[in-house]
Every structure is written in C-alpha cells, then in structure tokens.
Scaffold this active site. Structure first.
Site, mmCIF file in Angstrom:
data_model
loop_
_atom_site.group_PDB
_atom_site.id
_atom_site.type_symbol
_atom_site.label_atom_id
_atom_site.label_comp_id
_atom_site.label_asym_id
_atom_site.label_seq_id
_atom_site.Cartn_x
_atom_site.Cartn_y
_atom_site.Cartn_z
ATOM 1 N N ASP A 409 1.747 -5.002 -6.290
ATOM 2 C CA ASP A 409 0.762 -4.575 -5.289
ATOM 3 C C ASP A 409 0.207 -3.212 -5.680
ATOM 4 O O ASP A 409 0.922 -2.393 -6.275
ATOM 5 C CB ASP A 409 1.427 -4.418 -3.906
ATOM 6 C CG ASP A 409 1.737 -5.751 -3.266
ATOM 7 O OD1 ASP A 409 1.298 -6.782 -3.804
ATOM 8 O OD2 ASP A 409 2.429 -5.744 -2.231
ATOM 9 N N MET A 410 -1.033 -2.957 -5.328
ATOM 10 C CA MET A 410 -1.655 -1.667 -5.634
ATOM 11 C C MET A 410 -0.775 -0.514 -5.147
ATOM 12 O O MET A 410 -0.605 0.495 -5.839
ATOM 13 C CB MET A 410 -3.036 -1.581 -4.973
ATOM 14 C CG MET A 410 -3.779 -0.289 -5.271
ATOM 15 S SD MET A 410 -5.420 -0.244 -4.532
ATOM 16 C CE MET A 410 -5.005 0.108 -2.827
#
Length: 561
Positions: A409-410
C-alpha cells in the site's frame, strides 16, 4: 448548546469565539474536521445521547429491543442570509423507519410522503405481490403441483422399466437368432426371423402406447396447472415492468441543486458514470441531504463532517463517534454536481506525498532488486500520480524494464522485490503464488491488546460503493489469513509482528481494525482508524529462493517507529 430554529441550529457566540471561518469548503472525501464542524458534531452527539425517544436501536444499550443499526450522521456549518453562523444535521437513510425527525433536515425526495406517486405505485406492487403469494398458497394449486410431481415420477419409472424390458427382449432375441441359425434350415429360419420381427414390432407398439398414454395424462395435468402458472407469470412480468418504471420515475424525481440553483436528476448524474445507473440508496447519504437543504433555504455552506454513531456493521470497520469521509460510489458523482462552482480545499489525491522521499536499494544483482519503500510512495503509477517504485527504478535501470512482482500500500513502508528479467519475475512470482515466500510486517496498534499471539481468518472483498475500502464478507469474500504476535506493549499502544499467509488488499489493516479481528486499528490508518503522521505499518522481513542460484535470500530492515 446552540439555539435551534427549524432545522438550523445557531452557534452560541461563546462557543465559536475566536474561531476563523474556513477559507474553502471541505474536500468531502479526505479531510480533517474544521473546529466549527467539531463543535457542531459534539453538540449533535450530546443531542443523540440525551434524546432516547428516537425509537432506533444504535446498539449502544444492551437491553434495547429491535435490530441493531448504527448510523452515519453529518453536520454542515452554514451562514444564513444575515451572516449568522449555525449548522444543519442529517442522518444517512432512515431513522426508526422514518424520514421525519426534528433537528434533522428532510431527504432530497421523500418517498414516504402520503399521496406520493411512490407510495401509490408501491401499493400496486404490494397488491401484485399479495396476489402472487395467494396463488402460490392456494390449496388446489399446491395439490395439483404435488399430483404433477407424483405423476411425473410414476411416468418416468414405468417408461424406464418398459425401456429396460425392450432392451432385455432385444438381447434375448439376438441370442435366440444365433442359436436357431445353427439348427434350422434356410426356409425354417426365414419363418423364425419373421416371427422375431413380429414380436419386436408388437413390443415397440406396446411401448409407444404406454408412452403416449402417460404423455396425455401429463399434458392434462400440465393444462390444469398452467391456469395458475400462467397467471403467476403474467403477474411477475407486470411487477417487473412496473418496478422498472417506478425506479426510473424515482431517479428522475430525485433532483439535486448546486449553489447556482441548477437541478440535476439522479438519473442524469449517474448516466455519465461507469455505473450507468444509480446504485441502491444513492442520494440518501447525509452530505447530499445537508447541501440540498442549505441551497433551498439560501444558506451558504462553509464546512462538512460525517461521523459514525452506534455499533459497527458486521462487514465494515466503523468506530463510534469517529469521523469518516463521504462515500465515493454513491456520493462522489452527486457531490461533484452539488459542489460545482464552490471553492473547495485541494484534492489530496492529486498530490504526491512520496515526493522527496528516498527509495533505498537494499540489494541488487542481475536478476532482481530489493528496495526499502518509504511510506507514502506508490508501488506502481496511479491515475493522477506517476511517481512510484516502478517509475524510479525504470529511470535508474535505463534499458531494463522493472517487473513488479508484489506491491505494498502507498501508506506502508518496507521491503519490495522487483525483477529485472522475465525468468526471475516468473520464478519469484510462482513462489508468492505457492506462498513459500516469508513476509513479516511490524505494526503499531492504536490501543493495548491483552492477548499475546494468534491467527485471524476473516475473508475480504472490495467495497464497491466505497473504494478502496474493504469489507469482511463470509459469503463472497476471498480467504484472508494472518498470524500475529505481540512484541511490545506501551501505555496506549501495542507493537506487533504480522505474518500474512495470504495477500489480500488491506489485509493487515482490516484484520487489525475489524471487531472480529484485533479490534485495534493500526496507528495512523486514515481508512479504518484515525490518521496520524504516517501509517505505522512496515514490511520488515522478506525471504525467498534466488531464481538462479537457488540460495535462500533473507532481507530485514527495521521500522523507524
């Protein structure tokens, strides 16, 4: 608490003294509540705590009767024509089966109003449903259906037995022919063969008579049943047509205003989206209701906020009194129209939070590279932000194309392996698919948990109305399993190791936050908990087999929190 007039509640001067007005309206899909909305939300929560006569079970009292349904509530800070500050309140959907509650704005279109076309058409649809149910419960109809089933079974049984007899007799005649051919003269055998053919034709005739008799009996029974079935089919077709027409009429009646007084129907709004038509309950969320009321009454919207009140639904992560953004699937197309022409806060999704953050290379050879991704840098290019692990490695590699094997995930930091050759990509990807790759994450949970270790098994699927959020779904969700172990407890938090045995989107975040998981969101999780300076989740350890040498490759980078 402020003074209430109709649906607007005016702030007391003392409550808002020294608070500057917001310069721009809230970006609804990612925001920090403005101090004025926090005051409004707190007042509304006090109102909800004091008014126990709403006849709605939020799941906050153990002995309360009725189905537990938590609700999203919204507040909209507004300025009236005289410049006086106040706020409007709303709830999503209905409360205790009703749209009408003092202090709360009405829906954009009230389907429950007496003499509304919706209730009239609903009455007709209900009468069709009643007639269908009446036919399906009719004793004569049920008796005919039972008789038909018994008749069909008997026919099938007798015809099957007759077919078997035909087949057995055919085999017997074949055997007799073989025997008689050995002992009879040519003329005698010809006479014998004629007799065999006569027997065969007689048996086939008998079988056809039996089959035709059963077909006649079944046709007669079907004709009796058809009187009922045809009526049911006609009613269901009529119901479908009327229901479709009612839905279309409803979509046209649901019309939303913007600040310039421009109306746009639900149908027109969603016909321009990938949905093509409005999803269920579109337009019934709190924020569209609030803006509609403000525009209708000449109020200037200044800021909004939504919070959850009550027990969480079984599938979602929702915390009592916590703020949440407006949903994307149902509200985004509507709010894009309603907020047209207003000065809005910057859309944070257009910004690159990974800008200026260093991507460190932990290991590199001719087959792959292992990097330590900083929090807030994308793994692959997004819709609006190109900067990513992929983009940076492509620039660094020159002529070599980075081949992404897995993602983080970012908001998550930590170890990522990226292939440099197709052979390495295929080999390491196969290891991920076979789940032989060892991954260990470190996370800080936002509260203290008492157990020391365990395993979470909660299936997950995407929330189609509110991407990229995930839902726990035991019916359609994909298997998601996580092992965990506490490594440190602090006064208000817990540090933990996670081993994801599957690789679902937001798996660790959901398994941490959901009440059937650890019920403790990861610190800084702005989707399933409360935002902070970062998401306290780090991919700390990665172990796999080298695609060329077969050596065990182990990498570890400690978290910086």
């Amino acid at each position: 608490m402020g003074n209430s007039q109709n649906s607007i509640t005016y702030f007391s001067e003392n409550a808002i003294k020294g608070i500057a007005l917001p310069e721009r309206f809230t970006f609804p899909f990612f925001y920090e509540p403005h101090p004025l909305t926090e005051i409004a939300a707190k007042e509304l929560q006090q109102y909800l705590e004091a008014h126990t006569d709403l006849d709605h079970n939020f799941g906050l009292k153990e002995d309360q009767e009725g189905l537990v349904i938590g609700k999203m509530f919204g507040v909209l800070v507004v300025q009236d024509a005289d410049g006086k500050l106040g706020y409007l309140s709303a709830f999503s959907g209905k409360l205790a089966g009703s749209n009408n509650h003092s202090k709360f704005v009405p829906p954009v279109f009230d389907m429950l109003l007496e003499d509304s076309f919706f209730l009239k058409e609903q009455y007709i649809l209900n009468s069709i449903n009643d007639e269908v149910k009446g036919i399906e419960a009719n004793e004569n109809y049920l008796s005919l259906k039972t008789g038909m089933a018994a008749l069909s079974a008997q026919a099938e049984q007798e015809i099957a037995a007759a077919k078997k007899e035909l087949k057995d007799n055919k085999q017997l005649r074949k055997k007799q022919r073989e025997e008689q051919q050995q002992i009879l003269t040519g003329a005698e055998y010809a006479e014998f063969e004629a007799l065999m053919i006569k027997h065969s034709l007689h048996e086939k005739h008998q079988f056809n008579v039996l089959a035709a008799g059963w077909q006649n009996r079944l046709d007669e029974a079907k004709a009796e049943l058809a009187q009922f079935d045809d009526r049911i089919e006609t009613l269901k077709k009529e119901r479908k047509e009327k229901s479709g027409a009612l839905q279309q009429q409803l979509f046209e009646q649901y019309a939303f205003l913007n600040k310039d007084g421009k109306l746009k129907s639900l149908h027109a709004i969603f016909s321009e989206t990938v949905f093509g038509k409005p999803p269920a309950a579109a337009g019934e969320c709190a924020t569209p209701k609030l803006l509609q009321y403000a525009f209708l009454h000449g109020y200037t919207p200044l800021a909004m906020a939504e919070f959850w009140w009550g027990a969480p639904p079984k599938s979602e992560v929702r915390k009592h009194k916590q703020y949440y953004p407006a949903c994307t699937g149902k509200c985004k197309p509507i709010l894009e129209h309603m907020l047209e022409g207003m000065v809005i806060e910057d859309n944070p999704f257009l910004l690159n939070p990974g800008e200026g953050k260093e991507l460190k290379i932990v290991y590199e050879d001719d087959s792959f590279v292992v990097v330590n991704k900083p929090a807030e840098l994308l793994s692959v290019p997004g819709i609006t932000v190109h900067d990513s692990v992929y983009a940076r490695l492509k620039l660094a590699f020159g002529n070599i194309e980075p081949l992404i094997i897995h993602r983080l995930d970012m908001a998550t930091s930590g170890l990522l392996v990226v292939a440099k050759t197709k052979e390495a990509h295929k080999d390491i990807q196969k290891q991920f698919l076979k789940r032989t790759v060892v991954k260990r994450y470190t996370a800080q949970l936002s509260k203290v948990i008492t157990e020391n270790e365990g395993e979470i098994n909660l299936p997950l699927r995407g929330d189609l109305d509110n991407r990229p959020r995930q839902l726990v779904c035991f019916e359609f969700g994909k298997k998601a399993v996580t092992k965990w172990k506490v490594i440190q407890r602090n006064e208000t938090s817990t540090k933990i190791h996670f081993w994801p045995l599957t690789g679902r989107t937001h798996q660790l975040r959901m398994h941490a936050a959901h009440e059937l998981g650890l019920n403790a969101p990861i610190t800084g999780d702005d989707l399933y908990g409360t935002g902070a300076d970062r998401l306290y989740l780090h991919a700390a350890y990665l172990e796999f087999v080298h695609p060329v040498t077969g050596a065990s490759m182990k990498f570890e980078v400690a978290e910086d929190f």
